[in-house]
Design an enzyme around this catalytic site. Structure first.
Site, short mmCIF file in Angstrom:
data_model
loop_
_atom_site.label_atom_id
_atom_site.label_comp_id
_atom_site.label_asym_id
_atom_site.label_seq_id
_atom_site.Cartn_x
_atom_site.Cartn_y
_atom_site.Cartn_z
CB CYS A 47 -0.92 0.03 1.22
SG CYS A 47 -1.65 -1.56 1.65
CB CYS A 50 -0.53 3.95 -4.14
SG CYS A 50 -0.15 3.11 -5.70
CG HIS A 51 -2.70 4.55 -0.13
ND1 HIS A 51 -3.82 5.26 -0.48
CD2 HIS A 51 -2.88 3.31 -0.64
CE1 HIS A 51 -4.66 4.48 -1.17
NE2 HIS A 51 -4.10 3.29 -1.29
CG MET A 88 -8.25 0.25 -3.99
SD MET A 88 -6.90 0.48 -2.81
CE MET A 88 -7.40 -0.69 -1.54
CG HIS A 327 5.17 8.18 -10.96
ND1 HIS A 327 5.19 7.71 -9.66
CD2 HIS A 327 5.13 7.09 -11.75
CE1 HIS A 327 5.19 6.39 -9.69
NE2 HIS A 327 5.15 5.99 -10.94
CG HIS A 370 2.42 5.26 -15.44
ND1 HIS A 370 3.36 4.37 -15.92
CD2 HIS A 370 2.51 5.20 -14.09
CE1 HIS A 370 3.98 3.81 -14.89
NE2 HIS A 370 3.48 4.29 -13.77
FE1 DHE Z 1 7.05 1.56 -10.90
C1 DHE Z 1 9.44 3.04 -12.92
C2 DHE Z 1 7.32 4.11 -8.71
C3 DHE Z 1 4.28 0.40 -9.30
C4 DHE Z 1 7.31 -1.36 -12.61
N1 DHE Z 1 8.15 3.29 -10.85
C5 DHE Z 1 9.08 3.72 -11.77
C6 DHE Z 1 9.64 4.97 -11.34
C7 DHE Z 1 9.05 5.27 -10.13
C8 DHE Z 1 8.12 4.21 -9.82
C9 DHE Z 1 9.33 6.47 -9.26
C10 DHE Z 1 10.69 5.79 -12.07
C11 DHE Z 1 12.07 5.36 -11.68
C12 DHE Z 1 13.17 6.08 -12.46
O1 DHE Z 1 13.06 6.19 -13.69
O2 DHE Z 1 14.14 6.55 -11.84
N2 DHE Z 1 5.94 2.19 -9.30
C13 DHE Z 1 6.23 3.26 -8.54
C14 DHE Z 1 5.24 3.41 -7.50
O3 DHE Z 1 5.27 4.24 -6.55
C15 DHE Z 1 4.12 2.49 -7.81
C16 DHE Z 1 2.97 3.27 -8.41
C17 DHE Z 1 3.50 1.78 -6.63
C18 DHE Z 1 4.42 0.91 -5.83
O4 DHE Z 1 3.99 0.41 -4.80
O5 DHE Z 1 5.56 0.71 -6.21
C19 DHE Z 1 4.82 1.59 -8.86
N3 DHE Z 1 5.97 -0.19 -10.95
C20 DHE Z 1 4.88 -0.46 -10.21
C21 DHE Z 1 4.39 -1.81 -10.46
O6 DHE Z 1 3.40 -2.36 -9.89
C22 DHE Z 1 5.26 -2.40 -11.51
C23 DHE Z 1 4.45 -2.67 -12.77
C24 DHE Z 1 5.88 -3.73 -11.08
C25 DHE Z 1 6.68 -3.63 -9.79
O7 DHE Z 1 7.86 -3.70 -9.89
O8 DHE Z 1 6.15 -3.50 -8.72
C26 DHE Z 1 6.27 -1.27 -11.71
N4 DHE Z 1 8.16 0.96 -12.48
C27 DHE Z 1 8.13 -0.30 -13.02
C28 DHE Z 1 9.09 -0.37 -14.11
C29 DHE Z 1 9.69 0.91 -14.21
C30 DHE Z 1 9.09 1.72 -13.17
C31 DHE Z 1 9.32 -1.59 -15.00
C32 DHE Z 1 10.75 1.37 -15.21
C33 DHE Z 1 10.16 1.66 -16.54
C34 DHE Z 1 11.17 2.13 -17.54
O9 DHE Z 1 11.04 1.73 -18.71
O10 DHE Z 1 12.08 2.91 -17.18
#
Ligand code: DHE
Length: 550
Positions: A47, A50-51, A88, A327, A370
């Site tokens: 959680c 996001c929160h 959610m 983000h 996004h």
């Molecule tokens: Fe991500 C990138 C945060 C959920 C997979 N994700 C990012 C970045 C941030 C972020 C800040 C950019 C980083 C950078 O470039 O320096 N992500 C978050 C969250 O806060 C969020 C919404 C909720 C959480 O609890 O983490 C979240 N993200 C997810 C997922 O559920 C994903 C699909 C699978 C997982 O790993 O949990 C996921 N996020 C990714 C991926 C990237 C990413 C694969 C990089 C993408 C790219 O091509 O650069």
């Protein structure tokens, strides 16, 4: 009949940490310290992203006790069970949480959140390990791997990354890392791969070793998402930087050993309201190609900070008022402008990394942009554009990025059209491709979340009233996985830009796969399956990631 005495504040553990259970009031819901600890862990893992750890809200709604108590147990319980179309997850009906757990989480939210401890230099130093000293590392590449074409794949729930050969599709190494590695980034020389787990654990992997392995590690916080390395001429491979969600801070480290050099807190005032925020989390971090600077995006306060890394003792930073909640994002094709989603406000903030200034705030017209790192291409009519998809709806927005050649279109949405459906996380193309790929990973419809939309860039026209057509590729079906409900996530190109890879992300106990598509023919080229490929999510090609090609 809930005796307050039974709920005296006491210490509990959160991961490896001791935290204090906040004081209970007489009308607090019944919760044993064991349940509180279990709920804290679930909150942290599921959680907090996001929160927020302090529950002040960001991508998700605020869940402070004034709000949760006004809504009450039943409301919370049903929200956690069924989710909402706004994003959610349906934790109960999807089976991710048991009935007992959804009830426990609803009770937990009625209590004050525990503030996890700070994580400063003593904690970082205690966690820091140089596993292979720089002088003991190979002097030349010791393997036959085409490193530029290596794909670093997050094995989310296994706490590992797989290094897969982009030419042979062979798994060359599986490396233990932190939990749910969020991203992989590559040093300027291409030799070192840096990954960061959700739990703040950084691993530095040497790709020159016979079998690539970690040579250093450090825990930079309790929750984290971003890592990057210095790329400016003369500073290649010298420094690394990681950003934490908790504590809200970034740390600059030695690029050879991960020795922590400087920790900077991001706590401060929200850019527009000028009100103090205790938890402004570090979202994406990029490395400037124009100056010896890191670009650090601070989510809740809406600030983009240029951090000059030439003199850490006399640290110079430029703080740009942008928008919230910042983000993810990437560069335009010239690498001069950085484009980042301010998802709460439906905007893309554009900063000029040459001038260290805000260039524009662009309203995308869609809900919750996004982009991942976004997609750059040359539109037949509008010239160079950068594209983002949206989490909250099915739209794709193209933003003009060429102030010299196409000044009328620069920093404006030049076209917006529909892809497969809402819940898109990532969009991708490559300079050698004429296709634009858009996923729909979080779409509630299983068939949509298992497919991707592909647009033919060469056929995009100037009539913004007519949406360009797209082809739907049934990626998960191609993977031939009979069980579960796999979601397709994050297109990533090989080094030549001739193949595009997709993760087919299934449950931890179920089969997952990587599906490779021929970019020219849009036909299936290869399904990579292996019992070790547990929950693959992000994939990062070494060359494209190093050079910011997307
Ligand atoms: Fe991500 C990138 C945060 C959920 C997979 N994700 C990012 C970045 C941030 C972020 C800040 C950019 C980083 C950078 O470039 O320096 N992500 C978050 C969250 O806060 C969020 C919404 C909720 C959480 O609890 O983490 C979240 N993200 C997810 C997922 O559920 C994903 C699909 C699978 C997982 O790993 O949990 C996921 N996020 C990714 C991926 C990237 C990413 C694969 C990089 C993408 C790219 O091509 O650069």
């Amino acid at each position: 009949d809930t005796p307050a005495a039974a709920y005296e504040p006491s210490m509990t553990t959160l991961g490896q940490l001791k935290v204090e259970i906040p004081g209970f009031k007489p009308d607090d819901p019944v919760m044993t310290p064991e349940e509180f600890q279990k709920a804290s862990t679930i909150y942290f893992e599921r959680c907090a992203g996001c929160h927020g750890v302090l529950r002040k809200g960001a991508t998700g709604k605020p869940l402070t006790t004034d709000i949760t108590r006004a809504n009450g147990y039943d409301y919370l319980h049903s929200f956690i069970t069924y989710g909402s179309p706004a994003g959610m997850p349906n934790w109960g009906t999807s089976g991710a949480m048991t009935e007992e757990e959804t009830g426990m989480m609803a009770r937990y939210l009625l209590l004050e959140p525990p503030a996890p401890p700070e994580w400063g230099m003593p904690e970082m130093l205690a966690s820091w390990k140089v596993l292979v000293k720089p002088e003991d590392r190979p002097k030349e590449k010791m393997n036959d791997i085409d490193i530029d074409n290596l794909m670093s794949v997050t094995l989310r729930d296994a706490g590992q990354v797989a290094l897969i050969d982009g030419g042979t599709y062979e798994i060359r190494a599986i490396i233990d890392t932190g939990y749910a590695v969020h991203i992989s980034r590559i040093s300027a020389s291409g030799r070192y791969l840096f990954v960061i787990g959700r739990d703040g654990l950084v691993n530095m992997i040497d790709l020159w070793m016979e079998t690539p392995a970690s040579v250093a590690s450090i825990k930079i916080g309790i929750e984290a998402r971003s890592i990057e390395t210095s790329k400016f001429e003369g500073w290649e491979d010298k420094l690394a930087i990681a950003g934490a969600y908790w504590p809200p801070q970034y740390v600059i480290m030695d690029g050879d050993t991960l020795e922590p050099k400087k920790i900077v807190s991001t706590r401060g005032n929200i850019y527009d309201e000028q009100v103090y925020h205790p938890e402004p989390r570090v979202a994406s971090i990029l490395s400037s190609h124009y100056k010896p600077e890191f670009i650090v995006n601070v989510k809740e306060t809406g600030k983009i900070i240029f951090v000059d890394y030439t003199d850490l003792k006399n640290l110079k930073t430029v703080e740009v008022e942008a928008e919230r909640f910042l983000h993810d994002g990437g560069f335009d094709s010239t690498k001069r402008y950085f484009m980042v989603a301010a998802n709460q406000r439906g905007k893309i903030a554009v900063v000029d990394t040459k001038e260290d200034k805000l260039t524009a705030l662009v309203e995308t017209g869609g809900a919750t942009p996004h982009p991942g790192r976004g997609a750059n291409f040359n539109h037949p009519v509008f010239g160079p554009v950068w594209a983002t998809s949206h989490l909250g709806d099915e739209s794709v927005a193209l933003i003009g990025t060429d102030p010299e050649g196409h000044p009328d279109q620069a920093w404006k949405v030049v076209d917006s059209f529909y892809a497969l459906g809402g819940g898109s996380l990532f969009i991708k193309t490559h300079p050698n491709s004429t296709h634009l790929y858009v996923d729909a990973t979080l779409n509630p419809d299983a068939e949509i979340s298992a497919s991707v939309a592909v647009f033919d860039i060469s056929k995009m026209g100037g009539d913004t009233e007519t949406d360009p057509e797209f082809v739907t590729l049934p990626i998960a079906e191609w993977a031939g996985i009979p069980e579960g409900q796999p979601r397709v996530v994050q297109p990533e190109f090989n080094k030549e830009g001739t193949e595009v890879w997709f993760s087919v992300w299934n449950g931890k106990e179920q089969e997952s796969a990587i599906v490779v598509v021929d970019d020219k023919t849009l036909e299936l080229k290869k399904v990579i399956k292996d019992p070790k490929l547990i929950t693959p999510t992000g994939k990062f090609n070494v060359l494209n990631t190093k050079d910011d090609v997307y």
